[in-house]
Write a protein that holds these residues in place. Sequence first.
Motif, mmCIF file in Angstrom:
data_model
loop_
_atom_site.group_PDB
_atom_site.id
_atom_site.type_symbol
_atom_site.label_atom_id
_atom_site.label_comp_id
_atom_site.label_asym_id
_atom_site.label_seq_id
_atom_site.Cartn_x
_atom_site.Cartn_y
_atom_site.Cartn_z
ATOM 1 N N LYS A 1 2.218 1.575 -3.427
ATOM 2 C CA LYS A 1 1.146 1.932 -4.362
ATOM 3 C C LYS A 1 0.854 3.430 -4.317
ATOM 4 O O LYS A 1 0.722 4.087 -5.344
ATOM 5 N N TRP A 2 0.740 3.981 -3.099
ATOM 6 C CA TRP A 2 0.312 5.365 -2.950
ATOM 7 C C TRP A 2 1.461 6.370 -2.949
ATOM 8 O O TRP A 2 1.270 7.521 -3.322
ATOM 9 N N LEU A 3 2.631 5.940 -2.525
ATOM 10 C CA LEU A 3 3.749 6.882 -2.436
ATOM 11 C C LEU A 3 4.867 6.582 -3.425
ATOM 12 O O LEU A 3 5.808 7.366 -3.539
ATOM 13 N N GLU B 1 0.825 -1.217 0.000
ATOM 14 C CA GLU B 1 0.000 0.000 0.000
ATOM 15 C C GLU B 1 0.855 1.260 0.000
ATOM 16 O O GLU B 1 0.551 2.228 -0.697
#
Length: 169
Positions: free
Chosen positions: A10-12, A7
């Motif tokens: 994925k986001w950073l 996660e």
Amino acid sequence: MQNWQNEINKWLGNRVNTLAIDSGTKAEIDRNLHGFMNTFGRRPANPILIISYETFRLHAKVLHQSEVGLVLCDEGHRLKNSENQTYQALMGLKAKRRVLLSGTPIQNDLLEYFSLVHFVNEGILGTAQEFKKRFENPILRGRDADATDVDHAKGKEKLQELAAIVNRC
């Protein structure tokens, strides 16, 4: 642990590196944790540590040596008992902010609720004994089948007072 690493990636993307500790010898883990904890005040290469409760508990001595900015505990309902070793180890961590995440609903156990609130906002409800005397006993007495009208009113009043304190944060 892998899910959290996925996660974050994925986001950073590659803007933030993580240090995920899930295996290794005690010496290797202690060395990695010591390196992580001694970057305070400098821009760390890996500013996010992902670690299991069990590994944290086993290596708490290293993690208690410095301060961290944020502790985010997934499966936070595991910290509903302030007497367990994991809870005690996490409370020893010097952290500016603490967050609990959980998909498990809080049951009708006020002492468990106290433990969770105490973890993220230590002292807001006093000690466990103070909480029991001030809130738990009157609330439970007011819910009892044999409670008087006065007991019901006092229990409701204490429940509202508790909600008002916790809702401030």
